[in-house]
Design a protein around this motif. Sequence first.
Motif, short mmCIF file in Angstrom:
data_model
loop_
_atom_site.label_atom_id
_atom_site.label_comp_id
_atom_site.label_asym_id
_atom_site.label_seq_id
_atom_site.Cartn_x
_atom_site.Cartn_y
_atom_site.Cartn_z
N ALA A 27 0.87 -1.20 0.00
CA ALA A 27 0.00 0.00 0.00
C ALA A 27 0.90 1.24 0.00
N ASN A 28 1.81 1.26 -0.97
CA ASN A 28 2.85 2.31 -0.96
C ASN A 28 2.45 3.57 -1.74
N GLY A 29 1.20 3.62 -2.23
CA GLY A 29 0.76 4.81 -2.96
C GLY A 29 1.28 4.80 -4.40
N HIS A 30 0.51 5.43 -5.30
CA HIS A 30 0.96 5.42 -6.71
C HIS A 30 1.01 6.82 -7.30
N LEU A 31 1.01 7.84 -6.42
CA LEU A 31 1.03 9.20 -6.95
C LEU A 31 2.21 9.96 -6.34
N TRP A 32 3.40 9.45 -6.55
CA TRP A 32 4.59 10.11 -5.99
C TRP A 32 5.78 10.09 -6.94
N ASP A 33 5.77 9.22 -7.95
CA ASP A 33 6.93 9.08 -8.83
C ASP A 33 6.65 9.86 -10.13
N PRO A 34 7.23 11.05 -10.30
CA PRO A 34 6.85 11.94 -11.41
C PRO A 34 6.99 11.31 -12.79
N ARG A 35 5.96 11.50 -13.61
CA ARG A 35 6.03 11.12 -15.02
C ARG A 35 6.40 12.39 -15.79
N GLN A 50 12.57 24.29 -14.04
CA GLN A 50 11.63 23.23 -14.42
C GLN A 50 11.36 22.37 -13.20
N MET A 51 10.12 22.05 -12.96
CA MET A 51 9.83 21.12 -11.86
C MET A 51 8.57 20.33 -12.18
N HIS A 52 8.44 19.19 -11.51
CA HIS A 52 7.22 18.42 -11.64
C HIS A 52 6.25 18.86 -10.53
N ALA A 53 4.96 18.69 -10.78
CA ALA A 53 3.95 19.06 -9.79
C ALA A 53 4.22 18.39 -8.43
N PRO A 59 8.22 33.27 -24.43
CA PRO A 59 9.24 33.12 -23.40
C PRO A 59 8.60 32.77 -22.04
N PHE A 60 9.29 31.93 -21.28
CA PHE A 60 8.83 31.60 -19.92
C PHE A 60 10.03 31.58 -18.98
N ASP A 61 9.75 31.90 -17.69
CA ASP A 61 10.80 31.76 -16.66
C ASP A 61 10.79 30.37 -16.06
N ALA A 62 9.61 29.73 -16.06
CA ALA A 62 9.51 28.44 -15.37
C ALA A 62 8.46 27.56 -16.02
N ILE A 63 8.68 26.25 -15.93
CA ILE A 63 7.67 25.28 -16.39
C ILE A 63 7.37 24.32 -15.24
N VAL A 64 6.08 24.14 -14.96
CA VAL A 64 5.67 23.13 -13.99
C VAL A 64 4.99 22.01 -14.79
N TYR A 65 5.57 20.83 -14.72
CA TYR A 65 5.01 19.68 -15.44
C TYR A 65 4.03 18.95 -14.52
N ALA A 66 2.75 19.16 -14.76
CA ALA A 66 1.74 18.44 -13.97
C ALA A 66 1.25 17.28 -14.83
N THR A 67 2.20 16.43 -15.17
CA THR A 67 1.97 15.40 -16.19
C THR A 67 1.76 14.01 -15.57
#
Length: 432
Positions: free
Chosen positions: A137-145, A157-160, A305-313
Motif C-alpha cells: 500500500a505504498n501509494g501510486h502518486l509520488w513518482d513523477p512522469r 523546471q519542476m514536476h507538480a 518566453p517563460f521563466d519556469a515550467i511546472v510539469y503536472a503530467t
Amino acid sequence: MTPTVCIVGAGSSGVTTAKALLERGVSFDCFELGSAIGGMWRYENDNGLSSAYRSLHIDSSRRNLGYSDFPIPEHLPDYLSHGQVLEYLEAYAGQFGVLRHVTFRTGVTRLAPSAAGGWNVTLTTGETREYRNVVVANGHLWDPRMPDFPGRFDGVQMHAHHYRRPEPFEGKDVLVVGIGNSAVDIAVDLCRSARSVALSTRRGAWIVPKYIMGIPTDRWSAFLGRKLRLPTVVTRTIISRLMRLTVGNQERFGVPRPAHPIWREHATVSQDLLPYLGHGWIRMKRNVSALDGDRVRFEDGSVEPFDAIVYATGYRTTFPFIDRSIFEVRDGEASLYRRMLPPDRPGLYFAGLVQPIGPTIPLVEIQGRWIAGAIAGTMALPGRETMQREIVRNREALARRYLDSPRYTLEVDFRDYARQLRGDMERGRAAA
Ligand SMILES: Cc1cc2nc3c(=O)[nH]c(=O)nc-3n(C[C@H](O)[C@H](O)[C@H](O)COP(=O)(O)OP(=O)(O)OC[C@H]3O[C@@H](n4cnc5c(N)ncnc54)[C@H](O)[C@@H]3O)c2cc1C
Ligand SMILES: NC(=O)c1ccc[n+]([C@@H]2O[C@H](COP(=O)([O-])OP(=O)(O)OC[C@H]3O[C@@H](n4cnc5c(N)ncnc54)[C@H](OP(=O)(O)O)[C@@H]3O)[C@@H](O)[C@H]2O)c1
C-alpha cells in the motif's frame, strides 16, 4: 502470535487494510517509511513522497470522501484541506487501534518470494522477516512522469510533485503542462502572483465545478443514483445537463472539448479555472512541441518566453522494492485480479492501486475488507486461470471505455467496482 501478514505503508490505504485485518483477528506488521501515518495527505511528509501542495483541498466532497463507518464530522467544510483530511485519518487510525501496529521510520527495501512459498521482507534496519502474505500500500502518486519534449529549457523546471506554494514564482512567466487536477489547481494557485500563467494541454478535459446550485457536484450524483435509485444512464444525463447549465460552453474559454462523454474521461474539478481564464489570469495553450532556451514552442506554431515550467503530467506506478520480474505496472497494463492480486504471486496483494472516477479512500476501504476476507479465509479466491481471464476482460473493457493514455491504466468505475467486491464478500467466493 507471530504475524503472518505484512502491510507496506500507512497511508489511507494501509491504515484501512490494517483496520480490516484487526476486525478479522488477523495479526500483522505494518511498516511505514515516514514518522507518522497519512501518506500523501501529510504536507511535507518526512517520507519525502507527498505530492500535496499548500493550497490543496479535496475534489470529492466531505460526505463522499470518508470511510463508511467513520463519517467526516459535519462541522468540517464541504471540501477539506489536506490538513483536515490528515486529522481525519489520524482520528480513524486512533479510533480503530491501528497505530500501535505500525512501525514508523522503517521502510521496506526488498520484497521477494521465500523458499517456503511466502514472502521475504527486508527492512531499512537490515533485518529480513518472512510473511505468508504481504499487502503493498505504498501509494501510486509520488513518482513523477516527465514528458520528453525535444530541445532544452534554460529556466526553472519542476514536476507538480515538487510544487508547494506560489511565492517562488512571484512576478514570473510560468507555463503549467497538463489539464488534470494538479495542473489546474497549480495554475489557479500561481496566477494571482505570477506575472503570467499559461496552461498547455494536448487534449481537452471536462471542467467540472465544485458546486451546482450551491450543492457539491458529487452530491448530485449520490442523490440521483443512490437516493432516487435512478439508472446510471439517467443520472449521467441529468448531471451532464446540469453541468452544461452551470458551466456553459467551456470552448468559449479556450478549453478544448473532450472527445468523449464525461463519464468516459477523468473530469478536472475546478470552480476557478473558467472564471480565471475569463479574467485573463490564465491562458490556454496547445501542447508543447519543443523547448528552445528561454522560449517554448507550441503545436499551433506560437512561441513564447517563460521563466519556469511546472510539469503536472501525472505519475508512474512504481515499486522500488519489488524486482520488475516479480511484478510491475506498465502503461496500459496492470495484471491484477480484481485490481489487487497478481495471479502468479500467491500471498501478494496491492491496496489502493486504483484510479477511480469518484473518491479513492472509501473504495480502498472495501478493498481492505476484501483482502482481509481473502487472508482470513472467509472468502475463497478463484484459480489462476479464472484470475487471468478476469484480467483480460477488464483490460478489454478499459480499452473500450476510456482514452488510450497511461492515466487510465488503473481506472475503475467506483460503483461497478464496489458492487463487484461487495458481491464477492457476500458470496464468500470471489467470482470470475
Ligand atoms: C495532489 C493529490 C490530491 C488528491 N486528492 C484526492 C481527493 O480529493 N480525493 C480522493 O479520493 N483522492 C485524492 N487523491 C488520491 C490519494 O492518493 C488517495 O486518496 C489516497 O489517500 C492514497 O493513499 P495511499 O495510502 O494509497 O497512498 P499514500 O497516501 O501515498 O501512502 C502510501 C504510504 O506508503 C509509505 N511507503 C511508501 N513506500 C514505502 C516503503 N518502501 N516502505 C514503507 N512504507 C512505504 C509512504 O511513506 C506513505 O505513507 C489525491 C492525490 C494527490 C496526489
Ligand atoms: N484537488 C484534488 O483533489 C487533486 C489535486 C491534484 C491531483 N489530484 C488527483 O491526483 C491524481 C493525479 O492527478 P494529476 O493531475 O497529477 O495527474 P493526471 O490526472 O495523470 O494528469 C496528467 C495530465 O498531464 C498530461 N500529460 C501526461 N503526459 C504528458 C505529456 N507527455 N505531454 C503532455 N501532456 C501530458 C495528461 O494528458 P493525457 O490525458 O493526454 O495523458 C493529463 O492532462 C488524480 O487522481 C487526481 O484526481 C486531486
